[in-house]
Design an enzyme around this catalytic site. Structure first.
Site, mmCIF file in Angstrom:
data_model
loop_
_atom_site.group_PDB
_atom_site.id
_atom_site.type_symbol
_atom_site.label_atom_id
_atom_site.label_comp_id
_atom_site.label_asym_id
_atom_site.label_seq_id
_atom_site.Cartn_x
_atom_site.Cartn_y
_atom_site.Cartn_z
ATOM 1 N N ASN A 45 -3.052 7.697 -3.287
ATOM 2 C CA ASN A 45 -3.332 7.619 -1.939
ATOM 3 C C ASN A 45 -2.823 9.363 -1.337
ATOM 4 O OD1 ASN A 45 -3.801 7.625 1.001
ATOM 5 N ND2 ASN A 45 -2.193 6.256 1.283
ATOM 6 N N LYS B 91 -3.897 10.626 1.351
ATOM 7 C CA LYS B 91 -3.550 10.393 2.743
ATOM 8 C C LYS B 91 -4.419 11.936 3.452
ATOM 9 C CE LYS B 91 0.976 8.062 2.282
ATOM 10 N NZ LYS B 91 2.219 7.747 2.515
ATOM 11 N N HIS C 70 -2.907 0.072 5.837
ATOM 12 C CA HIS C 70 -1.775 0.987 5.247
ATOM 13 C C HIS C 70 -1.006 1.123 6.789
ATOM 14 C CE1 HIS C 70 0.732 4.392 4.206
ATOM 15 N NE2 HIS C 70 0.472 4.151 2.974
ATOM 16 N N GLU D 147 0.734 3.628 8.113
ATOM 17 C CA GLU D 147 0.447 4.704 8.860
ATOM 18 C C GLU D 147 -0.696 4.448 9.943
ATOM 19 O OE1 GLU D 147 0.213 7.703 5.698
ATOM 20 O OE2 GLU D 147 2.505 7.187 5.427
ATOM 21 N N GLU E 50 4.205 -2.077 0.270
ATOM 22 C CA GLU E 50 4.770 -1.095 0.773
ATOM 23 C C GLU E 50 5.771 -0.979 1.677
ATOM 24 O OE1 GLU E 50 1.793 2.224 -0.647
ATOM 25 O OE2 GLU E 50 1.440 1.888 1.530
ATOM 26 N N GLY F 210 7.497 7.720 1.722
ATOM 27 C CA GLY F 210 7.495 9.279 1.815
ATOM 28 C C GLY F 210 9.239 9.735 2.080
ATOM 29 N N SER G 4 7.671 6.011 -2.147
ATOM 30 C CA SER G 4 8.396 6.935 -3.394
ATOM 31 C C SER G 4 8.371 6.446 -4.789
ATOM 32 C CB SER G 4 9.721 7.053 -2.801
ATOM 33 O OG SER G 4 9.789 7.595 -1.446
HETATM 34 P P1 13P Z 1 4.782 8.076 -1.069
HETATM 35 O O1 13P Z 1 4.411 7.726 -2.413
HETATM 36 O O2 13P Z 1 4.575 9.491 -0.745
HETATM 37 O O3 13P Z 1 6.283 7.285 -0.639
HETATM 38 O O4 13P Z 1 3.730 7.199 -0.259
HETATM 39 C C1 13P Z 1 3.593 5.827 -0.612
HETATM 40 C C2 13P Z 1 2.279 5.403 0.280
HETATM 41 O O5 13P Z 1 2.295 5.208 1.338
HETATM 42 C C3 13P Z 1 1.029 5.187 -0.601
HETATM 43 O O6 13P Z 1 -0.090 4.505 0.071
#
Ligand code: 13P
Length: 253
Positions: free
Chosen positions: A10, A12, A97, A99, A169, A175, A215
């Protein structure tokens, strides 16, 4: 879809168009000679989809969007419909997601509409669920993921549910460098699978692919993917460099 091992990136809101095409090209050549024990998907921003689709044509990499609208077409300025996503060559779409839930107000009902419309347009949703830090600390993670599933995807027919991929997740792990332990991941993945079994039966549950995200990187992927109910990963930061992402993919070797 029967259960598969999947490593999905992803990206982002990262990479210019040129940088994204270069990353797809690097990944394609890095994977070309390898025997893969998983499917590989990259989830790019909308603006990259068509160019990346052309770049990865004929490779082992599949393509995903990171969102799609809950409306078919028309006067929805700034939105991108599932049919538009599909027309770029993408076969998957990340929906739900954390976010998007947190910053763009995506509710259970909006996500329910998005999932249905994505499926109608032959896109396979990678549907994300997961609890906040406070919810984990209060021991509420199971009820949170249950409500997320009931709120947006347990309305699907068994046939349609069979087309989706789930991604657990935990928001506190995204992150932050703070990964769930492989035992924490296994415990909740097994719980999620039990919910699918209770709703759709043992066969559908056994066929459901459940990814871990938060992560996940080349160092911890092998241990996480070694757990019985962890079928791969949804990878943010470690999907932004071909070398790092290949390291995660090698967690299946
Ligand atoms: P990270 O791997 O940067 O923690 O992000 C995970 C994520 O949100 C994937 O959709």
């Amino acid at each position: 879809m029967s259960r598969k091992n999947i490593v999905a990136g992803n990206w982002k809101m990262n990479k210019t168009l040129q940088e994204g095409v270069a990353l797809a090209k690097d990944l394609k050549s890095a994977l070309a000679g390898k025997t893969l024990n998983c499917e590989v998907i990259i989830g790019t921003p909308f603006i990259h989809l068509a160019s990346v689709a052309a770049e990865i044509a004929g490779s082992k990499i599949a393509l995903s969007a990171q969102n799609s609208a809950n409306k078919e077409s028309g006067a929805y300025t700034g939105e991108v419909s599932p049919a538009q996503v599909k027309s770029t060559g993408a076969d998957f779409v990340i929906l739900g997601h954390s976010e998007r839930r947190a910053y763009y107000g995506e509710t259970f009902d909006i996500l329910k509409e998005k999932v249905l419309l994505a499926l109608k347009n032959d896109l396979k949703p990678i549907f994300c669920i997961g609890e906040l830090k406070e919810e984990r600390e209060a021991g509420k993670q199971n009820e949170v993921v249950k409500a997320q599933l009931e709120g947006s995807v347990f309305n699907l027919s068994a046939e349609d549910f069979g087309k989706i991929v789930l991604a657990y997740e935990p928001v506190w792990a995204i992150g932050t460098g703070l990964t769930a332990t492989s035992d924490q991941a296994q415990e909740i993945h097994a719980y999620i699978r039990s919910l699918v079994a209770a709703k759709y039966g043992a066969q559908v549950a056994d066929d459901t692919t459940i990814l871990y995200g938060g992560s996940c990187n080349a160092k911890n992927a092998k241990e996480l993917f070694g757990k019985a109910d962890v079928d791969g990963g949804l990878i943010g930061g470690a999907s932004l460099k071909a070398e790092d992402f290949v390291g995660v993919i090698e967690g299946f070797n």
